[in-house]
Scaffold this active site. Structure first.
Site, PDB file in Angstrom:
ATOM      1  N   GLY A  46      -9.245 -16.624  -6.171  1.00 16.30           N
ATOM      2  CA  GLY A  46      -9.566 -15.724  -7.277  1.00 16.30           C
ATOM      3  C   GLY A  46      -8.286 -15.282  -7.957  1.00 16.30           C
ATOM      4  O   GLY A  46      -7.201 -15.388  -7.367  1.00 16.30           O
ATOM      5  N   GLN A  51      -3.052  -9.592 -12.752  1.00 13.29           N
ATOM      6  CA  GLN A  51      -2.011 -10.235 -11.939  1.00 13.29           C
ATOM      7  C   GLN A  51      -1.056 -11.092 -12.772  1.00 13.29           C
ATOM      8  O   GLN A  51       0.044 -11.399 -12.328  1.00 13.29           O
ATOM      9  CB  GLN A  51      -2.656 -11.104 -10.852  1.00 13.29           C
ATOM     10  CG  GLN A  51      -3.374 -10.277  -9.790  1.00 13.29           C
ATOM     11  CD  GLN A  51      -4.069 -11.168  -8.798  1.00 13.29           C
ATOM     12  OE1 GLN A  51      -5.174 -11.655  -9.051  1.00 13.29           O
ATOM     13  NE2 GLN A  51      -3.427 -11.416  -7.666  1.00 13.29           N
ATOM     14  N   CYS A  91      -3.725 -11.604  -0.773  1.00 12.20           N
ATOM     15  CA  CYS A  91      -3.624 -11.444  -2.217  1.00 12.20           C
ATOM     16  C   CYS A  91      -2.389 -12.176  -2.712  1.00 12.20           C
ATOM     17  O   CYS A  91      -1.314 -12.046  -2.124  1.00 12.20           O
ATOM     18  CB  CYS A  91      -3.532  -9.955  -2.569  1.00 12.20           C
ATOM     19  SG  CYS A  91      -3.440  -9.644  -4.341  1.00 12.20           S
ATOM     20  N   LEU A  92      -2.541 -12.916  -3.805  1.00  7.93           N
ATOM     21  CA  LEU A  92      -1.404 -13.641  -4.378  1.00  7.93           C
ATOM     22  C   LEU A  92      -0.314 -12.672  -4.841  1.00  7.93           C
ATOM     23  O   LEU A  92       0.837 -13.058  -4.948  1.00  7.93           O
ATOM     24  CB  LEU A  92      -1.873 -14.510  -5.550  1.00  7.93           C
ATOM     25  CG  LEU A  92      -2.807 -15.665  -5.169  1.00  7.93           C
ATOM     26  CD1 LEU A  92      -3.406 -16.297  -6.416  1.00  7.93           C
ATOM     27  CD2 LEU A  92      -2.070 -16.705  -4.340  1.00  7.93           C
ATOM     28  N   HIS A 133     -12.597  -7.777  -4.844  1.00  3.78           N
ATOM     29  CA  HIS A 133     -11.119  -7.731  -4.804  1.00  3.78           C
ATOM     30  C   HIS A 133     -10.553  -7.884  -6.227  1.00  3.78           C
ATOM     31  O   HIS A 133      -9.633  -7.157  -6.609  1.00  3.78           O
ATOM     32  CB  HIS A 133     -10.648  -8.845  -3.863  1.00  3.78           C
ATOM     33  CG  HIS A 133      -9.175  -9.089  -3.805  1.00  3.78           C
ATOM     34  ND1 HIS A 133      -8.437  -8.926  -2.642  1.00  3.78           N
ATOM     35  CD2 HIS A 133      -8.296  -9.535  -4.739  1.00  3.78           C
ATOM     36  CE1 HIS A 133      -7.168  -9.242  -2.890  1.00  3.78           C
ATOM     37  NE2 HIS A 133      -7.055  -9.624  -4.150  1.00  3.78           N
ATOM     38  N   GLU A 134     -11.126  -8.804  -6.999  1.00  3.59           N
ATOM     39  CA  GLU A 134     -10.630  -9.029  -8.377  1.00  3.59           C
ATOM     40  C   GLU A 134     -10.957  -7.857  -9.290  1.00  3.59           C
ATOM     41  O   GLU A 134     -10.134  -7.471 -10.124  1.00  3.59           O
ATOM     42  CB  GLU A 134     -11.226 -10.316  -8.972  1.00  3.59           C
ATOM     43  CG  GLU A 134     -11.003 -11.596  -8.187  1.00  3.59           C
ATOM     44  CD  GLU A 134      -9.605 -11.795  -7.677  1.00  3.59           C
ATOM     45  OE1 GLU A 134      -8.661 -11.265  -8.284  1.00  3.59           O
ATOM     46  OE2 GLU A 134      -9.433 -12.479  -6.653  1.00  3.59           O
ATOM     47  N   HIS A 137      -8.457  -5.243  -8.906  1.00  9.59           N
ATOM     48  CA  HIS A 137      -7.218  -5.498  -9.667  1.00  9.59           C
ATOM     49  C   HIS A 137      -7.334  -4.950 -11.083  1.00  9.59           C
ATOM     50  O   HIS A 137      -6.378  -4.389 -11.624  1.00  9.59           O
ATOM     51  CB  HIS A 137      -6.932  -6.999  -9.758  1.00  9.59           C
ATOM     52  CG  HIS A 137      -6.211  -7.586  -8.578  1.00  9.59           C
ATOM     53  ND1 HIS A 137      -4.975  -7.139  -8.172  1.00  9.59           N
ATOM     54  CD2 HIS A 137      -6.534  -8.606  -7.741  1.00  9.59           C
ATOM     55  CE1 HIS A 137      -4.577  -7.868  -7.122  1.00  9.59           C
ATOM     56  NE2 HIS A 137      -5.513  -8.759  -6.833  1.00  9.59           N
TER      57      HIS A 137
HETATM   58  O1  GNR Z   1      -6.724 -16.229  -2.640  1.00  7.58           O
HETATM   59  C1  GNR Z   1      -7.185 -15.151  -2.284  1.00  7.58           C
HETATM   60  N1  GNR Z   1      -7.857 -15.071  -1.115  1.00  7.58           N
HETATM   61  C2  GNR Z   1      -8.602 -13.983  -0.710  1.00  7.58           C
HETATM   62  C3  GNR Z   1      -9.031 -13.949   0.607  1.00  7.58           C
HETATM   63  C4  GNR Z   1      -9.777 -12.896   1.064  1.00  7.58           C
HETATM   64  C5  GNR Z   1     -10.127 -11.895   0.193  1.00  7.58           C
HETATM   65  C6  GNR Z   1      -9.704 -11.905  -1.123  1.00  7.58           C
HETATM   66  C7  GNR Z   1      -8.952 -12.958  -1.572  1.00  7.58           C
HETATM   67  S1  GNR Z   1      -8.440 -13.010  -3.230  1.00  7.58           S
HETATM   68  C8  GNR Z   1      -6.984 -13.950  -3.100  1.00  7.58           C
HETATM   69  C9  GNR Z   1      -6.418 -14.274  -4.466  1.00  7.58           C
HETATM   70  C10 GNR Z   1      -6.040 -13.000  -5.164  1.00  7.58           C
HETATM   71  O2  GNR Z   1      -5.076 -12.362  -4.896  1.00  7.58           O
HETATM   72  N2  GNR Z   1      -6.856 -12.573  -6.073  1.00  7.58           N
HETATM   73  O3  GNR Z   1      -6.618 -11.415  -6.684  1.00  7.58           O
HETATM   74 NI    NI Z   2      -5.449 -10.234  -5.296  1.00  6.20          NI
END
Ligand code: GNR
Ligand code: NI
Length: 180
Positions: A46, A51, A91-92, A133-134, A137
């Site tokens: 995601g 980001q 998270c990236l 999660h997104e 952000h």
């Molecule tokens: O790649 C991602 N893996 C992930 C794994 C578990 C819960 C959420 C994520 S999102 C993350 C990519 C990211 O940072 N998206 O904002």
């Molecule tokens: Ni993230």
């Protein structure tokens, strides 16, 4: 297609609250394609516009193994949540850090698609976690905000140290995959 630069914690720009998208045009679709390219290149499932320093309510996800189920959600809204579950998240924007977060296990989401048309979808498991999660952000929120102050402080120090070493030309070993 362009690979975009991903902001990393504790960059204050990650705290920006994104504004709604008002028109879904070719410019936005081109951004969606760049975000997907950036996400796949980083082995993410995601990516939120926040980001990549674009403060509009837009996210992309693809939890498929073959990277063949890309999905763009514009102005997304969670309209229903069912059950809670704990999942290990990454998270990236917080590279190399993984920890447990509690979220709804099943959700219903309303959004506009890349064609600008409204749609509603149900999601569960990893897809549901990822969408939540997104959306966080887009509110300037990171998964580390759910951890203790002590853990967050340790994470911030570790990433600041790595950043300093990189700036001095000593690239610290960095895991490419952020996720499970
Ligand atoms: O790649 C991602 N893996 C992930 C794994 C578990 C819960 C959420 C994520 S999102 C993350 C990519 C990211 O940072 N998206 O904002
Ligand atoms: Ni993230």
């Amino acid at each position: 297609m362009t690979r975009l630069t991903i902001l990393e914690y504790p960059d204050p720009r990650l705290r920006t609250i994104a504004q709604p998208v008002d028109v879904v045009d070719d410019g936005l679709r081109s951004l969606i394609d760049d975000m997907l390219e950036t996400m796949y290149a980083s082995n993410g499932i995601g990516l939120a516009a926040t980001q990549v320093n674009i403060h509009r309510r837009l996210l992309v996800v693809d939890v498929s193994d073959d990277h063949d189920q890309p999905l763009a959600l514009i102005n997304p809204e969670v309209v229903e949540r069912e059950e809670v579950d704990v999942t290990q998240e990454g998270c990236l924007s917080v590279p190399g850090i993984f920890d447990d977060v509690e979220r709804a296990r099943r959700i219903r989401v309303k959004a506009l698609g890349r064609d600008g048309q409204p749609f509603e979808m149900r999601a569960e498991g990893l897809l549901a976690v990822c969408i939540q999660h997104e959306i966080d952000h887009l509110e300037g929120k990171l998964f580390v905000d759910y951890l203790s102050e002590l853990k967050r402080q340790r994470i911030r120090k570790k990433l600041e140290k790595e950043r300093k070493l990189r700036a001095e030309g000593h690239p610290a070993a960095r895991p490419k995959a952020p996720a499970i």
